[in-house]
Design a protein around this motif. Structure first.
Motif, PDB file in Angstrom:
ATOM      1  N   GLN E  33       0.660  -1.296  -0.163  1.00 45.70           N
ATOM      2  CA  GLN E  33       0.026  -0.014   0.145  1.00 45.70           C
ATOM      3  C   GLN E  33       0.924   1.210   0.012  1.00 45.70           C
ATOM      4  N   PRO E  34       1.311   1.763  -1.088  1.00 48.26           N
ATOM      5  CA  PRO E  34       2.195   2.757  -1.211  1.00 48.26           C
ATOM      6  C   PRO E  34       1.719   4.274  -0.900  1.00 48.26           C
ATOM      7  N   SER E  35       0.452   4.222  -0.644  1.00 45.45           N
ATOM      8  CA  SER E  35      -0.022   5.724  -0.405  1.00 45.45           C
ATOM      9  C   SER E  35       0.182   6.016   1.267  1.00 45.45           C
ATOM     10  N   ASP E  36       0.960   6.962   1.578  1.00 42.87           N
ATOM     11  CA  ASP E  36       1.193   7.292   2.994  1.00 42.87           C
ATOM     12  C   ASP E  36      -0.283   7.700   3.296  1.00 42.87           C
ATOM     13  N   ALA E  37      -1.030   8.377   2.815  1.00 45.80           N
ATOM     14  CA  ALA E  37      -2.470   8.955   3.423  1.00 45.80           C
ATOM     15  C   ALA E  37      -3.089   7.728   3.448  1.00 45.80           C
ATOM     16  N   GLU E  38      -3.263   6.440   2.818  1.00 48.68           N
ATOM     17  CA  GLU E  38      -4.113   5.349   3.024  1.00 48.68           C
ATOM     18  C   GLU E  38      -3.705   4.980   4.142  1.00 48.68           C
ATOM     19  N   ARG E  39      -2.382   4.485   4.381  1.00 48.68           N
ATOM     20  CA  ARG E  39      -1.687   3.808   5.542  1.00 48.68           C
ATOM     21  C   ARG E  39      -1.927   4.929   6.775  1.00 48.68           C
ATOM     22  N   GLN E  40      -1.708   5.987   6.939  1.00 52.40           N
ATOM     23  CA  GLN E  40      -1.978   6.906   7.936  1.00 52.40           C
ATOM     24  C   GLN E  40      -3.516   6.629   8.424  1.00 52.40           C
ATOM     25  N   LYS E  41      -4.305   6.576   7.557  1.00 51.76           N
ATOM     26  CA  LYS E  41      -5.784   6.309   7.908  1.00 51.76           C
ATOM     27  C   LYS E  41      -6.156   5.143   8.574  1.00 51.76           C
ATOM     28  N   MET E  42      -5.517   4.131   8.210  1.00 52.04           N
ATOM     29  CA  MET E  42      -5.431   2.634   8.857  1.00 52.04           C
ATOM     30  C   MET E  42      -4.849   2.873  10.355  1.00 52.04           C
ATOM     31  N   ARG E  43      -3.898   3.720  10.691  1.00 54.40           N
ATOM     32  CA  ARG E  43      -3.139   3.645  11.643  1.00 54.40           C
ATOM     33  C   ARG E  43      -4.046   3.308  13.122  1.00 54.40           C
ATOM     34  N   PRO E  44      -5.155   4.278  13.339  1.00 57.35           N
ATOM     35  CA  PRO E  44      -6.008   4.051  14.583  1.00 57.35           C
ATOM     36  C   PRO E  44      -6.531   2.744  14.599  1.00 57.35           C
ATOM     37  N   GLU E  45      -6.646   2.003  13.509  1.00 57.13           N
ATOM     38  CA  GLU E  45      -7.409   0.842  13.289  1.00 57.13           C
ATOM     39  C   GLU E  45      -6.630  -0.419  13.978  1.00 57.13           C
ATOM     40  N   TYR E  46      -5.222  -0.528  13.419  1.00 60.18           N
ATOM     41  CA  TYR E  46      -4.315  -1.376  13.881  1.00 60.18           C
ATOM     42  C   TYR E  46      -3.861  -1.027  15.145  1.00 60.18           C
ATOM     43  N   ALA E  47      -3.587   0.331  15.448  1.00 57.55           N
ATOM     44  CA  ALA E  47      -2.928   0.606  16.682  1.00 57.55           C
ATOM     45  C   ALA E  47      -3.647   0.394  17.748  1.00 57.55           C
ATOM     46  N   GLY E  48      -5.100   0.306  17.578  1.00 59.67           N
ATOM     47  CA  GLY E  48      -5.964  -0.009  18.726  1.00 59.67           C
ATOM     48  C   GLY E  48      -6.421  -1.210  18.725  1.00 59.67           C
ATOM     49  N   ASN E  49      -5.966  -2.488  18.099  1.00 61.85           N
ATOM     50  CA  ASN E  49      -6.588  -3.567  17.818  1.00 61.85           C
ATOM     51  C   ASN E  49      -5.614  -4.496  18.168  1.00 61.85           C
ATOM     52  N   ALA E  50      -5.740  -5.290  19.231  1.00 62.71           N
ATOM     53  CA  ALA E  50      -4.811  -6.133  20.022  1.00 62.71           C
ATOM     54  C   ALA E  50      -4.447  -7.240  18.621  1.00 62.71           C
ATOM     55  N   SER E  51      -5.146  -7.887  18.092  1.00 66.91           N
ATOM     56  CA  SER E  51      -4.918  -9.075  17.238  1.00 66.91           C
ATOM     57  C   SER E  51      -3.894  -8.413  16.103  1.00 66.91           C
ATOM     58  N   ASP E  52      -4.212  -7.145  15.620  1.00 70.53           N
ATOM     59  CA  ASP E  52      -3.169  -6.743  14.766  1.00 70.53           C
ATOM     60  C   ASP E  52      -1.847  -6.301  15.268  1.00 70.53           C
ATOM     61  N   LEU E  53      -1.845  -5.683  16.506  1.00 73.20           N
ATOM     62  CA  LEU E  53      -0.619  -5.375  17.199  1.00 73.20           C
ATOM     63  C   LEU E  53       0.178  -6.556  17.304  1.00 73.20           C
ATOM     64  N   ILE E  54      -0.436  -7.790  17.749  1.00 74.57           N
ATOM     65  CA  ILE E  54       0.509  -9.029  18.012  1.00 74.57           C
ATOM     66  C   ILE E  54       0.753  -9.569  16.670  1.00 74.57           C
ATOM     67  N   ALA E  55      -0.036  -9.305  15.726  1.00 75.50           N
ATOM     68  CA  ALA E  55       0.441  -9.792  14.146  1.00 75.50           C
ATOM     69  C   ALA E  55       1.683  -9.055  13.751  1.00 75.50           C
ATOM     70  N   SER E  56       1.735  -7.765  14.014  1.00 75.55           N
ATOM     71  CA  SER E  56       2.811  -6.764  13.657  1.00 75.55           C
ATOM     72  C   SER E  56       3.951  -7.469  14.423  1.00 75.55           C
ATOM     73  N   SER E  57       3.918  -7.749  15.725  1.00 75.53           N
ATOM     74  CA  SER E  57       5.033  -8.239  16.477  1.00 75.53           C
ATOM     75  C   SER E  57       5.594  -9.456  15.762  1.00 75.53           C
ATOM     76  N   HIS E  58       4.718 -10.243  15.219  1.00 74.55           N
ATOM     77  CA  HIS E  58       5.193 -11.486  14.698  1.00 74.55           C
ATOM     78  C   HIS E  58       5.958 -11.319  13.344  1.00 74.55           C
ATOM     79  N   VAL E  59       5.529 -10.265  12.658  1.00 78.81           N
ATOM     80  CA  VAL E  59       6.145  -9.998  11.479  1.00 78.81           C
ATOM     81  C   VAL E  59       7.538  -9.314  11.653  1.00 78.81           C
ATOM     82  N   ILE E  60       7.724  -8.523  12.865  1.00 73.09           N
ATOM     83  CA  ILE E  60       8.911  -7.994  13.214  1.00 73.09           C
ATOM     84  C   ILE E  60       9.857  -9.105  13.695  1.00 73.09           C
ATOM     85  N   ALA E  61       9.420 -10.340  14.478  1.00 69.65           N
ATOM     86  CA  ALA E  61       9.812 -11.202  14.821  1.00 69.65           C
ATOM     87  C   ALA E  61      10.767 -12.119  13.897  1.00 69.65           C
ATOM     88  N   THR E  62       9.985 -12.288  12.584  1.00 72.60           N
ATOM     89  CA  THR E  62      10.200 -13.179  11.477  1.00 72.60           C
ATOM     90  C   THR E  62      11.261 -12.221  10.763  1.00 72.60           C
TER      91      THR E  62
END
Lengths: 76, 76, 76, 76, 76, 76
Positions: E33-62
């Motif tokens: 998703q190359p659009s900065d605006a689109e990614r910024q729009k999703m930020r509150p969604e995943y930053a406030g969602n436990a499952s998304d945060l755990i999934a993010s940490s999994h990608v980082i771990a990999t």
């Protein structure tokens, strides 16, 4: 995040290595959601949700692979 | 969690290694949700949910990779 | 679970190795939900659900990595 | 499943290796849901679902790690 | 994406390595998703969602597994 | 799919390696859903969905492990 929170992947024993894997897993969450208040608010959500707990354990397992390899599996 | 629950990744055979991987997987859940009562309450939920069971087996598989490597795959 | 269900990660060929990976994946489910009746009841659910089938194949792939490494990829 | 569907993890080049990883991924589904008719019925479901397609690509990536390692990454 | 955003997997220490793993994880999102605006729009969604945060940490771990291996686990 | 789309896992530098990992990840989707039109139709769905973007980055991370190992982490 300018604080130094990790110095080395080496630990004295397996259990400390596992606990370091937990720390790495939590830092992945913290870098993505830096607000302590926001993370605390989500705690009841994931701590009471089986799927989230299993996913958390998966992240820890992935980081533990790294820590265990770094320590050559704590073989003497 | 101050109790010592693991001393070594080495086991006598493959099956003990697999069971150690299960223990590691469960400890990942326990560190995140330390309350025995809370974890017990969730048991019917995930033990009766195919997706959760598959996810649990995935965590075990990940930890088993670590335990198996530590034991050099139990090759003589 | 006191039964001995695995003796070795070594197999004669790739296909037996893949089938051992399947067995390991199923045992991960079985240790978490030991009731045969309960697991049978869930079978139509996951066997008819694309996401669950893909997730099952992912667990098998993870265990197959372990079995393949143990067998040095069945290279002569 | 008594048919022999794989003889070796070795392939002539990277692309054949990737295609073998796809085959391994599909076999993981097939062992879990052996009915061709049932799997065909699910095809529109996952082939039109972004999450399922991403998950499928993840399984292939995991199997490709195994195939690539077996072939020593096709280095001359 | 023509910009050069990474030169090397080598870092001075563990923490910089972990932060590089975060960068790699974010770039995976950015390429999709190359659009900065689109990614910024999703930020509150995943930053406030436990499952998304755990999934993010999994990608980082990999990704951290890759970075850590590249640096030979920062062993002296 | 008869076209040759990959010749080697070796790349000149880290960034080209990461971009090859992206290509591998996309090919996993393409083999499963070969219709360009169908894949294009799903693009807004996953490109605007945080969970799908994180999952995409996870697939890339898994393929990047393979590409990085093949290139010996681009160490001189």
């Amino acid at each position: 995040m300018s604080d130094q929170w990790i110095e080395s992947l080496l630990t004295d024993d397996v259990q400390q290595g596992y606990e370091l894997a937990i720390k790495l897993s939590r830092m992945g969450v913290k870098y993505t959601q830096p607000s302590d208040a926001e993370r605390q608010k989500m705690r009841p959500e994931y701590a009471g949700n089986a799927s989230d707990l299993i996913a958390s354990s998966h992240v820890i397992a992935t980081n533990f692979q790294t820590v265990a390899a770094a320590n050559n599996y704590w073989k003497k």
